[in-house]
Design a protein around this motif. Structure first.
Motif, PDB file in Angstrom:
ATOM      1  N   THR A  29       0.832  -1.213   0.000  1.00 23.69           N
ATOM      2  CA  THR A  29       0.000   0.000   0.000  1.00 23.69           C
ATOM      3  C   THR A  29       0.860   1.253   0.000  1.00 23.69           C
ATOM      4  O   THR A  29       0.581   2.219  -0.728  1.00 23.69           O
ATOM      5  N   ALA A  30       1.917   1.246   0.797  1.00 29.91           N
ATOM      6  CA  ALA A  30       2.788   2.425   0.883  1.00 29.91           C
ATOM      7  C   ALA A  30       3.471   2.686  -0.459  1.00 29.91           C
ATOM      8  O   ALA A  30       3.561   3.841  -0.912  1.00 29.91           O
ATOM      9  N   PHE A  31       3.955   1.649  -1.113  1.00 34.09           N
ATOM     10  CA  PHE A  31       4.657   1.850  -2.383  1.00 34.09           C
ATOM     11  C   PHE A  31       3.691   2.184  -3.522  1.00 34.09           C
ATOM     12  O   PHE A  31       4.047   2.914  -4.447  1.00 34.09           O
ATOM     13  N   GLN A  32       2.477   1.676  -3.441  1.00 35.42           N
ATOM     14  CA  GLN A  32       1.464   2.083  -4.419  1.00 35.42           C
ATOM     15  C   GLN A  32       1.164   3.569  -4.282  1.00 35.42           C
ATOM     16  O   GLN A  32       1.000   4.283  -5.277  1.00 35.42           O
ATOM     17  N   LEU A  33       1.099   4.046  -3.038  1.00 43.39           N
ATOM     18  CA  LEU A  33       0.878   5.473  -2.804  1.00 43.39           C
ATOM     19  C   LEU A  33       2.036   6.290  -3.372  1.00 43.39           C
ATOM     20  O   LEU A  33       1.821   7.349  -3.993  1.00 43.39           O
ATOM     21  N   ALA A  34       3.268   5.814  -3.182  1.00 44.22           N
ATOM     22  CA  ALA A  34       4.435   6.527  -3.717  1.00 44.22           C
ATOM     23  C   ALA A  34       4.375   6.612  -5.238  1.00 44.22           C
ATOM     24  O   ALA A  34       4.697   7.655  -5.830  1.00 44.22           O
ATOM     25  N   VAL A  75       6.749   9.783   0.817  1.00 43.98           N
ATOM     26  CA  VAL A  75       5.942   8.763   1.483  1.00 43.98           C
ATOM     27  C   VAL A  75       6.849   8.151   2.547  1.00 43.98           C
ATOM     28  O   VAL A  75       7.957   7.685   2.241  1.00 43.98           O
ATOM     29  N   CYS A  76       6.406   8.177   3.786  1.00 41.09           N
ATOM     30  CA  CYS A  76       7.267   7.833   4.926  1.00 41.09           C
ATOM     31  C   CYS A  76       6.858   6.483   5.521  1.00 41.09           C
ATOM     32  O   CYS A  76       5.718   6.311   5.966  1.00 41.09           O
ATOM     33  N   PRO A 112      10.124   5.095  -5.790  1.00 38.91           N
ATOM     34  CA  PRO A 112       8.791   4.588  -5.430  1.00 38.91           C
ATOM     35  C   PRO A 112       8.663   3.063  -5.427  1.00 38.91           C
ATOM     36  O   PRO A 112       7.683   2.540  -4.912  1.00 38.91           O
ATOM     37  N   ASP A 113       9.651   2.353  -5.991  1.00 36.72           N
ATOM     38  CA  ASP A 113       9.605   0.887  -5.946  1.00 36.72           C
ATOM     39  C   ASP A 113      10.427   0.306  -4.798  1.00 36.72           C
ATOM     40  O   ASP A 113      10.554  -0.916  -4.670  1.00 36.72           O
ATOM     41  N   GLY A 114      11.003   1.158  -3.951  1.00 34.22           N
ATOM     42  CA  GLY A 114      11.771   0.689  -2.798  1.00 34.22           C
ATOM     43  C   GLY A 114      13.257   0.585  -3.027  1.00 34.22           C
ATOM     44  O   GLY A 114      14.007   0.278  -2.097  1.00 34.22           O
TER      45      GLY A 114
END
Length: 663
Positions: A29-34, A75-76, A112-114
């Motif tokens: 969810t966090a990376f989708q938001l990013a 995004v944190c 955004p993909d980590g």
């Protein structure tokens, strides 16, 4: 409004849920938001007991202005390193690739993909004159770079992932390249790195090195080493000096018992005050080896005081043990362990207090002088009187607020503790410690086992179990079980077949879940794990605890002697060995547990069968003999085997067998 950490099981993450930073838990969810907002990601990794994690949190994350910068441009994601050691391993290796210091809090700035493109650790809110860029300034620079020079950051991220993948297999070689003299060379290399003046194997900061010391202990039992008196004496000197320096210096808490995390200085005078269950369990085992070999009363004191601290402050065998104890109290690091002049006078009287101020010296000023109790030469004050003083101070300090515990129960840490109880029980000749080991192993089975036989990594305070486990949870648990299996019949605690079967089941699961099907080595997370990191890492190196690959190799060797499917386990051991010729030659200081396992396999693991009376005599003799793994089995037939090869014994008396084992 609470952020999204509010519904997390980790106590550490829950504590941060009221901060103005829009923290996200790790996950898709966090990376989708990013990706949707086209923002870079901050992965902030910390843990409950870390003072600098808390300090940065107070300075920055609780500040609405700083939080607004973080929320607007990033995004944190917040990660508890004790909950997700796999992510910590991945981003810690990335930090080293970017030539950054590796520690906590760890901050990885990611695409955004980590994929990480830069990393750092602690940042103050404002310029404090120490040459560290303020956090708001770092945030704005990176946000600007992401907007205007994104291609460069994407190149950094791509290169980082490729390098992190490459390190999984860069040292792999043929198992046939392994030669026994590599162990001697590794031991010589460690001895050369030893600080002969102050002890330890690195410059400051100095960490306890139980895996390195255990390797030197094992190497010292090899016949070729014992015959080389010069090298043998050097090994013993390094071991004695380092264990003595840690026990006598400020790494050890002389008042309460237990070891702190590390010391900032070369002379072991300035500790970083958090206490980890895993550190202390490993050190109990190491000092137990030392007690058996050298019979030094100091080692017995260290073992007993550390176990007393664990039982008094960390938990119990029937409820489990907390994973760590905070470095700070009331926002001050070390407050629980430091004494003002007036506190010393109140606890001990003015005359005694003045004497101790002179003996200890000032530890710090904040703003008044603070004193850290430490051991001094017996010529200045008898050891017996010093122990009385330490006990008086401990009783006096009970009236103050204790450091906060992280109440998560960690599977692999309990495995280390079960082995610590076992090792201490053998070294002390203490049946109660042995019983605590088996009680803890039984509690682990009730607490961390899943219905299908797989393992959970964590048990949370709300009694919820984690849905995942790491390689080390399986392997270190199996190691502890096998060590108990080796002596349970000698202590009259039933047959060892059931324990060997338990270990074999654990390692079968580990092979199924973590093995690289193409190349040697095992990943730290299961291939089917959800929400894993951008790259699956193989843990080759020991850090604060033994690496999973070294631990599973030790299990392979032992199951190759004792298990049901010996042929399979011997083949697995041979394959695993292929990772270590180059590692042992290039970085022996990073693979102490693996070197210890290989040394034990090379020297040989003994299996001894005999009538009960002889088994009991051999068991009792172990208290004053150097550590060597011996599997004891009651039988009418007297047999002694080394790695399944029969050893001729001159007689069937217990003393003759003891002399043969420790020839």
């Amino acid at each position: 409004m609470p952020n999204l950490l509010n519904n997390q099981s980790s106590p550490y993450l829950q504590e941060l849920s009221e901060q103005p930073v829009d923290w996200q838990p790790w996950g898709k969810t966090a990376f989708q938001l990013a990706k949707q907002t086209d923002k870079p990601v901050i992965v902030s990794i910390g843990y409950s007991s870390c003072h600098w994690c808390r300090q940065m949190s107070r300075e920055n994350y609780e500040d609405s202005y700083v939080a607004s910068i973080m929320n607007r441009h990033f995004v944190c994601i917040k990660v508890d390193r004790e909950e997700r050691p796999d992510l910590d391993l991945f981003y810690m290796e990335a930090a080293r690739m970017f030539n950054q210091s590796a520690g906590w809090p760890l901050h990885a700035f990611c695409l955004p993909d980590g994929a990480p493109f830069w990393c750092g650790t602690y940042f103050p809110k404002e310029d404090n004159g120490q040459g560290i860029a303020p956090w708001p300034q770092v945030l704005m620079r990176i946000a600007e770079h992401f907007r205007k020079g994104r291609h460069e950051l994407e190149e950094n991220g791509k290169n980082a992932l490729e390098n992190l993948l490459h390190t999984n297999n860069s040292f792999l070689s043929d198992p046939r390249e392994w030669k026994a003299d590599i162990l001697i060379q590794a031991g010589e290399s460690l001895c050369q790195s030893h600080d002969d003046e102050w002890g330890g194997f690195t410059p400051a900061p100095k960490f306890p090195s139980p895996m390195k010391v255990d390797f030197l202990f094992s190497l010292g039992e090899a016949q070729t080493v014992r015959q080389n008196t010069g090298f043998s004496k050097k090994l013993d000197s390094c071991i004695k000096h380092t264990l003595g320096a840690m026990a006598n210096g400020a790494l050890f808490d002389h008042v309460n018992g237990g070891f702190f995390r590390y010391c900032l200085d070369r002379e072991w005078k300035s500790p970083h005050f958090e206490k980890m269950l895993s550190d202390n369990a490993l050190l109990v085992s190491t000092y137990s080896r030392s007690l058996r070999k050298f019979q030094n009363p100091r080692d017995q004191k260290i073992i007993l005081k550390t176990l007393e601290w664990i039982e008094r402050e960390m938990g119990s065998p029937d409820k489990g043990y907390a994973s760590s104890l905070s470095a700070e109290t009331n926002e001050m690091e070390g407050a629980h362990y430091l004494w003002t002049e007036s506190e010393l006078y109140e606890a001990l009287g003015k005359a005694q207090g003045k004497q101790l101020e002179e003996l200890w010296g000032t530890f710090a000023k904040s703003p008044d002088p603070l004193f850290l109790p430490r051991l001094v030469d017996k010529e200045r004050l008898s050891f017996e009187r010093q122990e009385e003083i330490f006990n008086e101070l401990r009783m006096d300090r009970k009236k103050l607020t204790s450091p906060k515990r992280d109440e998560k129960r960690s599977c692999f840490q309990h495995a280390l503790l079960a082995r610590a109880y076992l090792d201490a029980g053998v070294a002390l000749g203490d049946q109660i410690c042995i019983r605590k080991a088996v009680d803890l192993l039984n509690w682990m089975e009730n607490s961390f086992s899943q219905p299908d036989g797989s393992v959970s990594s964590l048990l949370y305070p709300n009694n919820k179990k984690s849905s995942w486990a790491c390689l080390e949870d399986y392997t270190l648990w199996a190691e502890a079980v096998l060590n108990f299996a080796s002596v349970c019949e000698g202590f009259g605690l039933g047959g060892n077949e059931i324990w060997i079967e338990k270990a074999e089941t654990l390692i079968s699961f580990a092979v199924e879940k973590f093995k690289d099907p193409a190349l040697a080595g095992f990943y730290t997370t299961a291939t089917q794990m959800k929400d894993s990191g951008p790259v699956s890492k193989k843990p080759w190196y020991d850090h604060a605890t033994p690496s999973g690959n070294s631990s599973i190799m030790r299990c392979f060797h032992l199951l190759g002697i004792l298990g049901e499917n010996r042929k399979k386990w011997n083949q697995e051991y041979s394959e695993a060995l292929g990772a270590y010729p180059k590692l042992a030659q290039q970085t022996p200081d990073g693979i102490g547990h693996a070197l210890c396992a290989i040394t034990e396999a090379t020297v040989g693991t003994l299996t001894f069968t005999a009538p009960e009376s002889i088994i009991q005599e051999v068991t009792l003799s172990m208290q004053k003999k150097p550590y060597r793994l011996i599997f004891l089995k009651k039988s009418e037939e007297v047999k002694l085997l080394n790695n399944q090869n029969m050893i001729q014994t001159p007689a069937t008396s217990a003393q003759a067998i003891i002399d043969k084992i420790w020839l």
